[in-house]
Design a protein around this motif. Structure first.
Motif, PDB file in Angstrom:
ATOM      1  N   ALA A 232      30.102  65.125  28.601  1.00 57.37           N
ATOM      2  CA  ALA A 232      30.936  64.493  27.573  1.00 57.37           C
ATOM      3  C   ALA A 232      30.422  63.100  27.225  1.00 57.37           C
ATOM      4  N   ILE A 233      30.019  62.330  28.254  1.00 59.28           N
ATOM      5  CA  ILE A 233      29.474  60.992  28.024  1.00 59.28           C
ATOM      6  C   ILE A 233      28.191  61.075  27.215  1.00 59.28           C
ATOM      7  N   ARG A 234      27.338  62.034  27.578  1.00 59.22           N
ATOM      8  CA  ARG A 234      26.055  62.184  26.885  1.00 59.22           C
ATOM      9  C   ARG A 234      26.264  62.508  25.405  1.00 59.22           C
ATOM     10  N   ARG A 235      27.223  63.391  25.115  1.00 56.66           N
ATOM     11  CA  ARG A 235      27.490  63.710  23.714  1.00 56.66           C
ATOM     12  C   ARG A 235      28.034  62.495  22.967  1.00 56.66           C
ATOM     13  N   LEU A 236      28.928  61.751  23.606  1.00 57.41           N
ATOM     14  CA  LEU A 236      29.483  60.562  22.959  1.00 57.41           C
ATOM     15  C   LEU A 236      28.391  59.549  22.654  1.00 57.41           C
ATOM     16  N   CYS A 237      27.428  59.400  23.568  1.00 49.53           N
ATOM     17  CA  CYS A 237      26.363  58.403  23.404  1.00 49.53           C
ATOM     18  C   CYS A 237      25.522  58.654  22.158  1.00 49.53           C
ATOM     19  N   LYS A 238      25.486  59.899  21.693  1.00 49.21           N
ATOM     20  CA  LYS A 238      24.728  60.213  20.485  1.00 49.21           C
ATOM     21  C   LYS A 238      25.293  59.486  19.263  1.00 49.21           C
ATOM     22  N   PHE A 239      26.577  59.115  19.323  1.00 57.01           N
ATOM     23  CA  PHE A 239      27.237  58.483  18.184  1.00 57.01           C
ATOM     24  C   PHE A 239      27.387  56.979  18.361  1.00 57.01           C
ATOM     25  N   LEU A 240      26.802  56.422  19.419  1.00 52.07           N
ATOM     26  CA  LEU A 240      26.945  54.996  19.703  1.00 52.07           C
ATOM     27  C   LEU A 240      25.666  54.243  19.337  1.00 52.07           C
ATOM     28  N   PRO A 241      25.785  52.944  19.040  1.00 54.00           N
ATOM     29  CA  PRO A 241      24.570  52.121  18.883  1.00 54.00           C
ATOM     30  C   PRO A 241      23.835  52.095  20.210  1.00 54.00           C
ATOM     31  N   LYS A 242      22.531  52.359  20.167  1.00 57.08           N
ATOM     32  CA  LYS A 242      21.793  52.535  21.416  1.00 57.08           C
ATOM     33  C   LYS A 242      20.763  51.431  21.627  1.00 57.08           C
ATOM     34  N   SER A 243      20.793  50.844  22.814  1.00 61.94           N
ATOM     35  CA  SER A 243      19.733  49.936  23.226  1.00 61.94           C
ATOM     36  C   SER A 243      18.518  50.782  23.592  1.00 61.94           C
ATOM     37  N   PRO A 244      17.324  50.181  23.695  1.00 59.49           N
ATOM     38  CA  PRO A 244      16.147  50.946  24.122  1.00 59.49           C
ATOM     39  C   PRO A 244      16.360  51.589  25.489  1.00 59.49           C
ATOM     40  N   GLU A 245      17.070  50.896  26.385  1.00 61.41           N
ATOM     41  CA  GLU A 245      17.307  51.441  27.717  1.00 61.41           C
ATOM     42  C   GLU A 245      18.161  52.707  27.645  1.00 61.41           C
ATOM     43  N   LEU A 246      19.227  52.679  26.828  1.00 64.43           N
ATOM     44  CA  LEU A 246      20.091  53.860  26.697  1.00 64.43           C
ATOM     45  C   LEU A 246      19.341  55.000  26.021  1.00 64.43           C
ATOM     46  N   ALA A 247      18.547  54.679  24.996  1.00 58.35           N
ATOM     47  CA  ALA A 247      17.768  55.716  24.314  1.00 58.35           C
ATOM     48  C   ALA A 247      16.788  56.386  25.283  1.00 58.35           C
ATOM     49  N   SER A 248      16.135  55.591  26.127  1.00 59.85           N
ATOM     50  CA  SER A 248      15.203  56.144  27.101  1.00 59.85           C
ATOM     51  C   SER A 248      15.927  56.998  28.139  1.00 59.85           C
ATOM     52  N   ALA A 249      17.085  56.515  28.595  1.00 65.22           N
ATOM     53  CA  ALA A 249      17.858  57.259  29.591  1.00 65.22           C
ATOM     54  C   ALA A 249      18.295  58.615  29.054  1.00 65.22           C
ATOM     55  N   LEU A 250      18.751  58.653  27.801  1.00 63.83           N
ATOM     56  CA  LEU A 250      19.172  59.912  27.191  1.00 63.83           C
ATOM     57  C   LEU A 250      17.995  60.875  27.049  1.00 63.83           C
ATOM     58  N   ALA A 251      16.832  60.342  26.685  1.00 66.47           N
ATOM     59  CA  ALA A 251      15.649  61.190  26.532  1.00 66.47           C
ATOM     60  C   ALA A 251      15.187  61.738  27.880  1.00 66.47           C
ATOM     61  N   LEU A 252      15.222  60.906  28.923  1.00 65.05           N
ATOM     62  CA  LEU A 252      14.852  61.362  30.259  1.00 65.05           C
ATOM     63  C   LEU A 252      15.797  62.464  30.731  1.00 65.05           C
ATOM     64  N   ASP A 253      17.085  62.262  30.465  1.00 63.85           N
ATOM     65  CA  ASP A 253      18.086  63.251  30.867  1.00 63.85           C
ATOM     66  C   ASP A 253      17.892  64.559  30.103  1.00 63.85           C
ATOM     67  N   ALA A 254      17.592  64.453  28.807  1.00 62.08           N
ATOM     68  CA  ALA A 254      17.377  65.647  27.987  1.00 62.08           C
ATOM     69  C   ALA A 254      16.168  66.429  28.482  1.00 62.08           C
ATOM     70  N   ALA A 255      15.113  65.725  28.862  1.00 64.44           N
ATOM     71  CA  ALA A 255      13.921  66.400  29.368  1.00 64.44           C
ATOM     72  C   ALA A 255      14.235  67.189  30.626  1.00 64.44           C
ATOM     73  N   ALA A 256      15.017  66.584  31.529  1.00 58.09           N
ATOM     74  CA  ALA A 256      15.386  67.268  32.767  1.00 58.09           C
ATOM     75  C   ALA A 256      16.218  68.516  32.471  1.00 58.09           C
ATOM     76  N   GLU A 257      17.154  68.404  31.523  1.00 59.75           N
ATOM     77  CA  GLU A 257      18.000  69.543  31.159  1.00 59.75           C
ATOM     78  C   GLU A 257      17.178  70.678  30.560  1.00 59.75           C
ATOM     79  N   GLN A 258      16.120  70.312  29.816  1.00 65.35           N
ATOM     80  CA  GLN A 258      15.289  71.309  29.131  1.00 65.35           C
ATOM     81  C   GLN A 258      14.181  71.848  30.022  1.00 65.35           C
ATOM     82  N   GLY A 259      14.077  71.302  31.245  1.00 64.05           N
ATOM     83  CA  GLY A 259      13.028  71.753  32.147  1.00 64.05           C
ATOM     84  C   GLY A 259      11.656  71.299  31.716  1.00 64.05           C
TER      85      GLY A 259
END
Length: 387
Positions: A232-259
């Protein structure tokens, strides 16, 4: 020689010492054996390379604890563990017990996976989000969701004596999750997800699929609620203003989810320039760092056809001469980017720099956004050295 120039020379030497790790192989005689030995050998260089607000001794202790709690990490290339720890520190997250980020084996590589508390921390640090939180809703709770022109969300957990929330078994099975963000101006936004929707995301996770295939327990099995909150947090973050750190964290998390591989390049991580390649259409991290024109010139100087990344990050076949125009880092920044760069260069604090970035990133995408992230980190490192 001034004190400042001496500092710059020492800091440059420290960075170079760390980068040299990437030029060795785990079998080299001079390579420290294992991650703990590597951490100990380069402790001084790490201290000078990390952001000023990070305590290197604390970081090292936490990293070693996290490493020892997952024996499988000992089978990973120690350089990948090292890169994950440095990247976590660059983002301001602590690996291990606090749940901000986790070190997870992925073949012979270590992946850095942000936890939902880490995502919330980075969202708050963007400068525009005052608060962010998530809760699970259980079948015996009172939950009302209204969408449309006037959105509202009300959640009253089942209570017991004294008005306190009842135990989870009394509240019943988890029915869904929601997350809420409160902005600096007091306005709010939220997302709500039913259990079936969350389970569908779980079922599409490569990590979960792999665990089921090999009849192992996944984190979805051991802590479904925490994973639902993170979703739920990850989906909400897609609609928030993102710092470079948050953008990188979301991308790292997405990579792990996608294998997929996270492509944590140690040199980029040390310099604070790690910027994952994102597919503009899907929002997913690329499976591997695309070959650029610089790579093409080094590997195919004769001008033979090579596979490179176009402006959107997709791979295309071009000849050696045409490849030169496809590397965003080789191109002159646009007038818009130059103006933003000038503002960043004048920033005297990280707060001012963060505000400039957050206001600019919403209008950029693709290679321009990646270039902005790199410039942001360069300016942030410069401010840190002057403090």
């Amino acid at each position: 020689m001034t004190v400042f120039s001496i500092f710059l020379e020492v800091n440059t030497m420290s960075l170079q010492a760390l980068k040299n790790i990437n030029r060795t192989t785990p079998t080299d005689a001079e390579q420290p054996k294992g991650f703990p030995a590597m951490l100990e050998q380069f402790k001084g260089e790490i201290a000078r390379a990390l952001p000023k607000h990070i305590n290197p001794d604390r970081m090292a202790r936490i990293a070693l604890t996290a490493f020892r709690m997952t024996p499988k990490l000992g089978e990973c290339d120690p350089r990948s563990v090292f890169a994950a720890v440095i990247q976590s520190s660059q983002m301001g997250l602590e690996v291990g017990l606090m749940g901000e980020a986790h070190l997870v084996p992925f073949g012979n590589q270590c992946q850095l996976i942000p936890g939902y508390t880490g995502l919330m921390k980075l969202a708050r640090q963007s400068g525009l989000v005052q608060d962010i939180y998530a809760h699970e809703v259980r079948v015996n709770d009172n939950f009302t969701l209204k969408l449309g022109m006037e959105r509202s969300l009300d959640h009253e957990p089942l209570t017991t004596l004294g008005g306190f929330p009842a135990a989870d078994d009394e509240r019943g099975e988890v029915a869904g999750f929601y997350s809420v963000a409160v902005f600096k101006d007091g306005s709010r936004t939220f997302v709500a997800m039913g259990r079936k929707e969350v389970e569908k995301i779980r079922d599409n996770s490569r990590g979960y699929q792999s665990a089921k295939r090999y009849k192992k327990e996944s984190v979805w099995d051991s802590d479904f609620t925490a994973m639902g909150l993170k979703t739920a947090i990850r989906r909400l973050c897609k609609f928030l203003p993102k710092s470079p750190e948050l953008a990188s964290a979301l991308a790292l998390d997405a990579a792990a989810e996608q294998g997929k591989a996270q492509n944590l390049n140690l040199t980029d991580v040390i310099e604070g320039n790690y910027a994952p390649i994102i597919d503009d259409e899907t929002g997913e991290i690329a499976d591997a760092k695309p070959v650029t024109s610089r790579d093409a010139r080094q590997s195919r100087p004769g001008g033979d056809p090579v596979e490179v990344a176009d402006a959107t990050g997709k791979k295309v076949k071009v000849d050696g001469v045409s490849a030169i125009a496809t590397d965003p880092s080789d191109q002159e920044p646009s007038a818009r980017l130059k103006a933003i760069y000038e503002q960043m260069a004048k920033a005297t604090s990280t707060d001012v720099l963060d505000e400039i970035y957050v206001r600019a990133e919403g209008d950029l995408d693709g290679p321009e956004l990646e270039a902005l992230m790199r410039e942001y980190r360069t300016c942030k490192a410069a401010i840190g050295r002057l403090i």
